[in-house]
Design a protein around this motif. Structure first.
Motif, PDB file in Angstrom:
ATOM      1  N   PRO A  81       0.799  -1.227   0.000  1.00  0.00           N
ATOM      2  CA  PRO A  81       0.000   0.000   0.000  1.00  0.00           C
ATOM      3  C   PRO A  81       0.835   1.283   0.000  1.00  0.00           C
ATOM      4  N   ALA A  82       0.411   2.232  -0.829  1.00  0.00           N
ATOM      5  CA  ALA A  82       0.950   3.582  -0.725  1.00  0.00           C
ATOM      6  C   ALA A  82       0.204   4.350   0.360  1.00  0.00           C
ATOM      7  N   THR A  83      -1.039   3.946   0.597  1.00  0.00           N
ATOM      8  CA  THR A  83      -1.859   4.459   1.682  1.00  0.00           C
ATOM      9  C   THR A  83      -2.674   3.291   2.210  1.00  0.00           C
ATOM     10  N   ILE A  84      -3.058   3.323   3.461  1.00  0.00           N
ATOM     11  CA  ILE A  84      -3.648   2.142   4.085  1.00  0.00           C
ATOM     12  C   ILE A  84      -5.179   2.164   4.092  1.00  0.00           C
ATOM     13  N   GLY A  85      -5.774   3.324   4.347  1.00  0.00           N
ATOM     14  CA  GLY A  85      -7.200   3.409   4.636  1.00  0.00           C
ATOM     15  C   GLY A  85      -8.098   2.798   3.580  1.00  0.00           C
ATOM     16  N   VAL A  86      -7.886   3.131   2.304  1.00  0.00           N
ATOM     17  CA  VAL A  86      -8.782   2.651   1.256  1.00  0.00           C
ATOM     18  C   VAL A  86      -8.732   1.133   1.141  1.00  0.00           C
ATOM     19  N   TYR A  87      -7.560   0.536   1.358  1.00  0.00           N
ATOM     20  CA  TYR A  87      -7.438  -0.919   1.278  1.00  0.00           C
ATOM     21  C   TYR A  87      -8.008  -1.591   2.535  1.00  0.00           C
ATOM     22  N   ARG A  88      -7.780  -0.986   3.671  1.00  0.00           N
ATOM     23  CA  ARG A  88      -8.319  -1.559   4.914  1.00  0.00           C
ATOM     24  C   ARG A  88      -9.836  -1.580   4.883  1.00  0.00           C
ATOM     25  N   ARG A  89     -10.449  -0.523   4.371  1.00  0.00           N
ATOM     26  CA  ARG A  89     -11.914  -0.484   4.296  1.00  0.00           C
ATOM     27  C   ARG A  89     -12.449  -1.553   3.338  1.00  0.00           C
ATOM     28  N   ALA A  90     -11.614  -2.004   2.402  1.00  0.00           N
ATOM     29  CA  ALA A  90     -12.023  -3.041   1.456  1.00  0.00           C
ATOM     30  C   ALA A  90     -11.651  -4.440   1.937  1.00  0.00           C
ATOM     31  N   TRP A 106      -8.521  -5.552   3.167  1.00  0.00           N
ATOM     32  CA  TRP A 106      -7.109  -5.885   3.269  1.00  0.00           C
ATOM     33  C   TRP A 106      -6.572  -5.406   4.620  1.00  0.00           C
ATOM     34  N   GLU A 107      -5.613  -6.133   5.163  1.00  0.00           N
ATOM     35  CA  GLU A 107      -5.023  -5.748   6.450  1.00  0.00           C
ATOM     36  C   GLU A 107      -3.513  -5.955   6.409  1.00  0.00           C
ATOM     37  N   LEU A 108      -2.798  -5.167   7.211  1.00  0.00           N
ATOM     38  CA  LEU A 108      -1.349  -5.310   7.326  1.00  0.00           C
ATOM     39  C   LEU A 108      -1.024  -6.741   7.746  1.00  0.00           C
ATOM     40  N   ALA A 109      -0.131  -7.395   6.981  1.00  0.00           N
ATOM     41  CA  ALA A 109       0.036  -8.833   7.175  1.00  0.00           C
ATOM     42  C   ALA A 109       1.477  -9.311   7.065  1.00  0.00           C
ATOM     43  N   GLY A 110       2.424  -8.438   6.779  1.00  0.00           N
ATOM     44  CA  GLY A 110       3.804  -8.886   6.666  1.00  0.00           C
ATOM     45  C   GLY A 110       4.735  -7.737   6.312  1.00  0.00           C
ATOM     46  N   VAL A 148      17.183  -0.507   7.892  1.00  0.00           N
ATOM     47  CA  VAL A 148      17.262   0.744   7.138  1.00  0.00           C
ATOM     48  C   VAL A 148      15.871   1.284   6.839  1.00  0.00           C
ATOM     49  N   HIS A 149      14.976   0.385   6.434  1.00  0.00           N
ATOM     50  CA  HIS A 149      13.621   0.812   6.066  1.00  0.00           C
ATOM     51  C   HIS A 149      12.677  -0.367   6.213  1.00  0.00           C
ATOM     52  N   GLN A 150      11.453  -0.097   6.636  1.00  0.00           N
ATOM     53  CA  GLN A 150      10.448  -1.140   6.774  1.00  0.00           C
ATOM     54  C   GLN A 150       9.156  -0.694   6.114  1.00  0.00           C
ATOM     55  N   HIS A 151       8.600  -1.578   5.284  1.00  0.00           N
ATOM     56  CA  HIS A 151       7.325  -1.324   4.635  1.00  0.00           C
ATOM     57  C   HIS A 151       6.480  -2.570   4.819  1.00  0.00           C
ATOM     58  N   GLN A 152       5.217  -2.414   5.157  1.00  0.00           N
ATOM     59  CA  GLN A 152       4.364  -3.580   5.362  1.00  0.00           C
ATOM     60  C   GLN A 152       3.413  -3.764   4.191  1.00  0.00           C
ATOM     61  N   TRP A 153       3.224  -5.044   3.804  1.00  0.00           N
ATOM     62  CA  TRP A 153       2.241  -5.358   2.780  1.00  0.00           C
ATOM     63  C   TRP A 153       0.947  -5.823   3.446  1.00  0.00           C
ATOM     64  N   MET A 154      -0.116  -5.850   2.655  1.00  0.00           N
ATOM     65  CA  MET A 154      -1.439  -6.154   3.170  1.00  0.00           C
ATOM     66  C   MET A 154      -2.004  -7.402   2.488  1.00  0.00           C
ATOM     67  N   LEU A 155      -2.891  -8.079   3.192  1.00  0.00           N
ATOM     68  CA  LEU A 155      -3.493  -9.326   2.711  1.00  0.00           C
ATOM     69  C   LEU A 155      -5.007  -9.263   2.878  1.00  0.00           C
ATOM     70  N   ARG A 156      -5.713  -9.910   1.942  1.00  0.00           N
ATOM     71  CA  ARG A 156      -7.163 -10.053   2.075  1.00  0.00           C
ATOM     72  C   ARG A 156      -7.537 -11.507   1.784  1.00  0.00           C
ATOM     73  N   ILE A 157      -8.510 -12.025   2.531  1.00  0.00           N
ATOM     74  CA  ILE A 157      -9.049 -13.346   2.257  1.00  0.00           C
ATOM     75  C   ILE A 157     -10.170 -13.187   1.230  1.00  0.00           C
ATOM     76  N   ALA A 205     -13.107  -9.354   8.497  1.00  0.00           N
ATOM     77  CA  ALA A 205     -12.302  -9.782   7.356  1.00  0.00           C
ATOM     78  C   ALA A 205     -10.851  -9.355   7.544  1.00  0.00           C
ATOM     79  N   ASN A 206     -10.649  -8.175   8.125  1.00  0.00           N
ATOM     80  CA  ASN A 206      -9.290  -7.691   8.364  1.00  0.00           C
ATOM     81  C   ASN A 206      -8.579  -8.549   9.391  1.00  0.00           C
TER      82      ASN A 206
END
Length: 402
Positions: free
Chosen positions: A126-135, A137-141, A286-295, A354-355
């Motif tokens: 995600p470049a931004t979290i809110g729109v995906y979380r509402r659909a 998807w959730e932070l997963a890794g 150095v840097h951490q970015h989290q990806w999101m998952l949806r069932i 779902a999240n």
């Protein structure tokens, strides 16, 4: 083209891209992410070459492209098994059309498309979290970058494996090494052919070395070397090894650059085994970015995933998924001999969003954490313990980007 490939939403239409307008999608991608040409043209060529044009969708208003989204067919390892996964990428809405719910509509459309293709989970960066979380998807890794001291790498014990520059004939063996490496690391992709082609087509300044033992390839590393103002910088783009001896061989190879480079940056790789062998605290995040998952499909996702052996039991959940009616409702999860099964129906007061289900499925968050966060409600301590025992594992991480 599937029945859901054309969808009319008040004010705009969502439809599949054609070969003729794929370049318009590519230019939109350049604008949205600030990429300079010819990035878009190369991306369009990749889509065409991989026969993925039918997985690119756009939102159109009076025939004009306003937004784009791409769905990539992957597998993603969870519990040691490759789970059919739809990757979401290249999501862009033109600035003048943002705030109209276009991205949410594209995501809802993508969920239906991916389910039709048999993909049971979906991941995205995600470049931004809110729109995906509402659909859903959730932070997963994680996708992390670590800096390693080349001097510390060079100080590791000498390996029994040997290093050499790779040749084209090594590629099949390297892919087999990666599959064994990735299957033990949740979140890793089961790479399709076109993604391997990208990995193995080395740019100027990129190098690939293999570790061998008894004439068999037991590991490989792909890295990029760039000159800086002082010395040069090394970035590890891909790394896989069958055992610690093979890892040590490759780490020592990178450490041999210590005269010109004080550090090496690993891209996406979590150096857990390495940390157990270094004599100094010479690894830094150095840097951490989290990806999101949806069932996407509860029944299919539970059947496809591996679970911890020795865990046996049953628990009933009520999944709250307003965007996927087939997921929404009561499910009974049964675990035995490293496999899981989800059966519609069951009784019990446990509620999970779902999240929450996505975060638990990946193994990033425990059932205990989800309960404390309000994403899992009504579970007894025994039920929480069962869910934790079934889904727990190494922290999920991803090396590939899409």
């Amino acid at each position: 083209m599937s029945e859901s490939s054309i969808q009319t939403t008040p004010g705009f239409e969502i439809r599949c891209a054609t070969d003729g307008d794929l370049d318009d999608h590519a230019r939109l991608l350049e604008q949205g992410y600030g990429f300079a040409p010819p990035y878009g043209a190369r991306h369009a060529d990749l889509i065409r070459g991989a026969n993925l044009t039918h997985r690119v969708f756009g939102a159109y208003e009076r025939g004009r492209l306003m937004a784009t989204i791409t769905q990539y067919p992957f597998g993603q390892f969870f519990g040691g098994r490759p789970v059919p996964m739809g990757g979401i990428g290249a999501v862009v809405v033109l600035p003048e059309h943002r705030g109209r719910g276009i991205a949410a509509s594209l995501l809802g459309h993508a969920i239906g498309e991916m389910r039709e293709h048999g993909e049971v989970v979906s991941s995205l960066g995600p470049a931004t979290i809110g729109v995906y979380r509402r659909a859903g998807w959730e932070l997963a890794g994680d996708r992390c970058w670590y800096s390693l001291s080349t001097s510390s790498l060079a100080a590791l014990e000498i390996s029994q494996s040997q290093e050499r520059r790779s040749v084209r004939g090594d590629h099949d063996a390297m892919k087999r090494v990666y599959l064994r490496w990735a299957s033990a690391r949740p979140g890793s992709l089961a790479r399709p052919a076109y993604l391997w082609d990208q990995r193995l087509e080395l740019d100027v300044g990129s190098y690939c070395y293999v570790a061998t033992r008894n004439d068999a390839i037991v590991g490989y590393v792909i890295y990029t070397q760039r000159r800086g103002r002082v010395g040069y910088a090394i970035t590890v783009d891909d790394f896989a090894a069958l055992d610690w001896d093979a890892q040590r061989c490759l780490w020592r190879h990178l450490g041999a650059h210590r005269a010109q480079a004080a550090t090496v940056v690993t891209q996406g790789l979590v150096p857990d085994s390495l940390l157990l062998h270094l004599e100094e605290a010479s690894v830094s995040l150095v840097h951490q970015h989290q990806w999101m998952l949806r069932i996407l499909d509860v029944r299919g996702a539970i059947a496809a995933r591996g679970f911890n052996f020795g865990v046996q039991g049953s628990v009933s959940l009520h999944v709250n998924d307003p965007l996927v009616p087939a997921n929404n409702g009561a499910w009974t999860l049964d675990f035995a001999e490293g496999r899981g099964q989800a059966t519609a129906g069951g009784a019990g007061p446990i509620e999970i969003s779902a999240n929450g289900l996505a975060a638990m499925y990946s193994g990033l968050h425990s059932a205990r954490t989800l309960a404390a966060s309000g994403l899992l409600d009504g579970a007894t301590p025994e039920q929480v313990a069962l869910l934790d025992a079934a889904f727990s594992g190494p922290r999920p991480a991803m090396v590939d980007d899409f």
